[in-house]
Design a protein around this motif. Structure first.
Motif, mmCIF file in Angstrom:
data_model
loop_
_atom_site.group_PDB
_atom_site.id
_atom_site.type_symbol
_atom_site.label_atom_id
_atom_site.label_comp_id
_atom_site.label_asym_id
_atom_site.label_seq_id
_atom_site.Cartn_x
_atom_site.Cartn_y
_atom_site.Cartn_z
ATOM 1 N N LEU A 264 -43.200 31.601 -16.281
ATOM 2 C CA LEU A 264 -44.330 30.883 -16.555
ATOM 3 C C LEU A 264 -45.708 31.426 -15.048
ATOM 4 O O LEU A 264 -45.298 30.997 -14.220
ATOM 5 N N ASN A 265 -46.214 32.137 -16.163
ATOM 6 C CA ASN A 265 -47.540 32.728 -15.479
ATOM 7 C C ASN A 265 -48.127 33.357 -16.598
ATOM 8 O O ASN A 265 -47.450 32.782 -17.873
ATOM 9 N N PRO A 266 -49.409 33.714 -16.122
ATOM 10 C CA PRO A 266 -50.345 33.558 -16.959
ATOM 11 C C PRO A 266 -50.380 34.899 -18.453
ATOM 12 O O PRO A 266 -50.564 34.940 -18.947
ATOM 13 N N ASN A 267 -49.190 35.577 -17.740
ATOM 14 C CA ASN A 267 -48.753 36.523 -19.068
ATOM 15 C C ASN A 267 -48.414 36.231 -20.131
ATOM 16 O O ASN A 267 -47.687 36.503 -21.427
ATOM 17 N N ARG B 188 -50.865 37.008 -8.129
ATOM 18 C CA ARG B 188 -51.354 38.024 -7.779
ATOM 19 C C ARG B 188 -53.490 37.355 -8.001
ATOM 20 O O ARG B 188 -53.659 36.745 -8.388
ATOM 21 N N PRO B 189 -53.941 37.663 -7.416
ATOM 22 C CA PRO B 189 -55.951 37.597 -7.078
ATOM 23 C C PRO B 189 -56.862 36.483 -8.860
ATOM 24 O O PRO B 189 -56.887 35.615 -8.738
ATOM 25 N N LEU B 190 -56.117 37.497 -9.622
ATOM 26 C CA LEU B 190 -56.158 37.396 -10.999
ATOM 27 C C LEU B 190 -56.328 36.100 -11.719
ATOM 28 O O LEU B 190 -56.794 35.635 -12.729
ATOM 29 N N TRP B 191 -54.899 35.601 -10.975
ATOM 30 C CA TRP B 191 -54.418 34.365 -11.518
ATOM 31 C C TRP B 191 -54.907 33.362 -10.797
ATOM 32 O O TRP B 191 -54.025 31.876 -10.552
ATOM 33 N N ALA B 192 -55.903 33.432 -9.928
ATOM 34 C CA ALA B 192 -56.325 32.588 -9.187
ATOM 35 C C ALA B 192 -56.626 30.377 -9.755
ATOM 36 O O ALA B 192 -56.158 29.728 -9.118
ATOM 37 N N ASN B 193 -56.401 30.546 -11.102
ATOM 38 C CA ASN B 193 -57.020 29.457 -11.481
ATOM 39 C C ASN B 193 -56.122 28.459 -12.128
ATOM 40 O O ASN B 193 -55.791 27.698 -11.997
ATOM 41 N N PHE B 194 -54.953 30.123 -12.681
ATOM 42 C CA PHE B 194 -53.613 28.880 -12.772
ATOM 43 C C PHE B 194 -52.793 28.685 -11.552
ATOM 44 O O PHE B 194 -52.699 27.226 -12.145
ATOM 45 N N TYR B 195 -52.763 29.091 -10.623
ATOM 46 C CA TYR B 195 -52.731 28.717 -9.190
ATOM 47 C C TYR B 195 -53.607 26.951 -8.883
ATOM 48 O O TYR B 195 -52.677 25.746 -8.433
ATOM 49 N N ARG B 196 -54.956 27.116 -9.371
ATOM 50 C CA ARG B 196 -55.396 25.739 -9.004
ATOM 51 C C ARG B 196 -54.562 25.158 -10.296
ATOM 52 O O ARG B 196 -55.072 23.871 -9.175
ATOM 53 N N ALA B 197 -54.840 24.905 -10.798
ATOM 54 C CA ALA B 197 -54.652 24.075 -12.382
ATOM 55 C C ALA B 197 -52.759 24.180 -11.670
ATOM 56 O O ALA B 197 -52.636 22.548 -11.467
ATOM 57 N N VAL B 198 -52.326 23.928 -11.241
ATOM 58 C CA VAL B 198 -50.674 23.472 -10.763
ATOM 59 C C VAL B 198 -50.762 22.775 -9.763
ATOM 60 O O VAL B 198 -50.720 21.879 -9.523
#
Length: 297
Positions: A200-203, A238-248
């Motif tokens: 599970l990741n943004p890709n 990776r930094p581009l996924w910052a909003n993903f990790y913030r949501a998690v």
């Protein structure tokens, strides 16, 4: 829903009509038609996707999740089966460009996405394994996860056995300088086994305006310790996924496993994923490796 059309092939060679559709997709979507980690995903005309050379576990996992949950998954239209693999033609999900759909999220969309993801994770966690402690695929066979190289592994009949594999057979005494590994791997019976997507990741989570439109790429899915989906989110961070990790991290309905993540980070530091292709550790390995080679002069 209409069942997908199934075609048996004598080999992995593509049938002419599918080759033509892939060619047409290259013309229509010039420069935007190929994807997937191995370059085996192609955009076709009429909002279809062809994913080639899939292990049967991917389709099995998608059908299982579709049957037992409401998680959005692309519809499968065509299945071309051959010995040991499949070519799949499926619906193209809306969303997908990580920089646009994740990087451009508003705070409200981050919150909405976190709630959607929590709902998906909770549904996966509600599915019951075939036996307590079993770690493996839906078919009770081996699994694949690039966190553990490119070869299949398992199955395991206890979380303790899976943990031993993560350490490549080394006893816990060899990890005394990594207290997080010792702490987590000393209590394997504390962990339930749950069904995990395992990548599970943004890709692989398609979003549009903060809402999950589809979860794709189920080839790694199977039964794992309950923390596996959470820790795997940080594999390849990776930094581009910052909003993903913030949501998690900000969504209280998503269970966090900081100790298990720390243990995994410690293992990642010491063990390259492709080391799992080598034979497992055996007593005396370090002593043999450290022996001075005889003088060749």
């Amino acid at each position: 829903m209409q069942k997908p059309k199934r075609t048996s092939l004598p080999s992995d060679k593509l049938p002419p009509w599918l080759k033509f559709r892939i060619w047409a997709g290259k013309v229509i979507h010039r420069g935007r038609n190929v994807g997937g980690g191995r370059g085996q995903v192609f955009r076709l005309p009429f909002r279809r996707i062809a994913k080639l050379d899939c292990h049967p576990n991917e389709l099995e996992a998608m059908e299982f999740v579709r049957k037992h949950t409401t998680i959005p998954i692309p519809r499968i239209y065509e299945i071309y089966g051959y010995d040991g693999g499949q070519h799949l033609v499926m619906q193209e999900a809306r969303g997908g460009h990580v920089k646009v759909h994740y990087g451009g999220m508003t705070p409200g969309q981050v919150k909405t996405f976190g709630l959607d993801l929590a709902g998906c994770l909770n549904q996966l966690r509600s599915l019951q394994p075939p036996a307590a402690g079993f770690v493996g695929s839906l078919s009770l066979g081996s699994s694949l996860d690039h966190r553990l190289s490119g070869t299949r592994f398992g199955p395991f009949h206890s979380v303790a056995d899976f943990h031993t594999y993560l350490r490549r057979g080394r006893p816990l005494q060899h990890w005394e300088n990594e207290p997080d590994v010792v702490r987590v791997h000393s209590t394997p019976d504390e962990y339930r086994v749950t069904f995990c997507h395992a990548d599970l990741n943004p890709n692989n989570i398609m979003v549009k305006h903060g809402r999950i439109t589809a979860i794709i790429d189920w080839e790694f899915a199977g039964w794992y310790p309950e923390y596996w989906d959470y820790t795997k989110m940080y594999w390849g961070e990776r930094p581009l996924w910052a909003n993903f990790y913030r949501a998690v991290e900000e969504e209280p309905a998503i269970i966090k496993y900081p100790a298990e993540r720390a243990a995994e980070l410690a293992i990642w530091k010491r063990m390259h994923p492709w080391s799992y292709d080598d034979p497992p550790w055996s007593p005396g390995e370090e002593q043999q490796a450290g022996q001075k080679q005889p003088d060749q002069g």
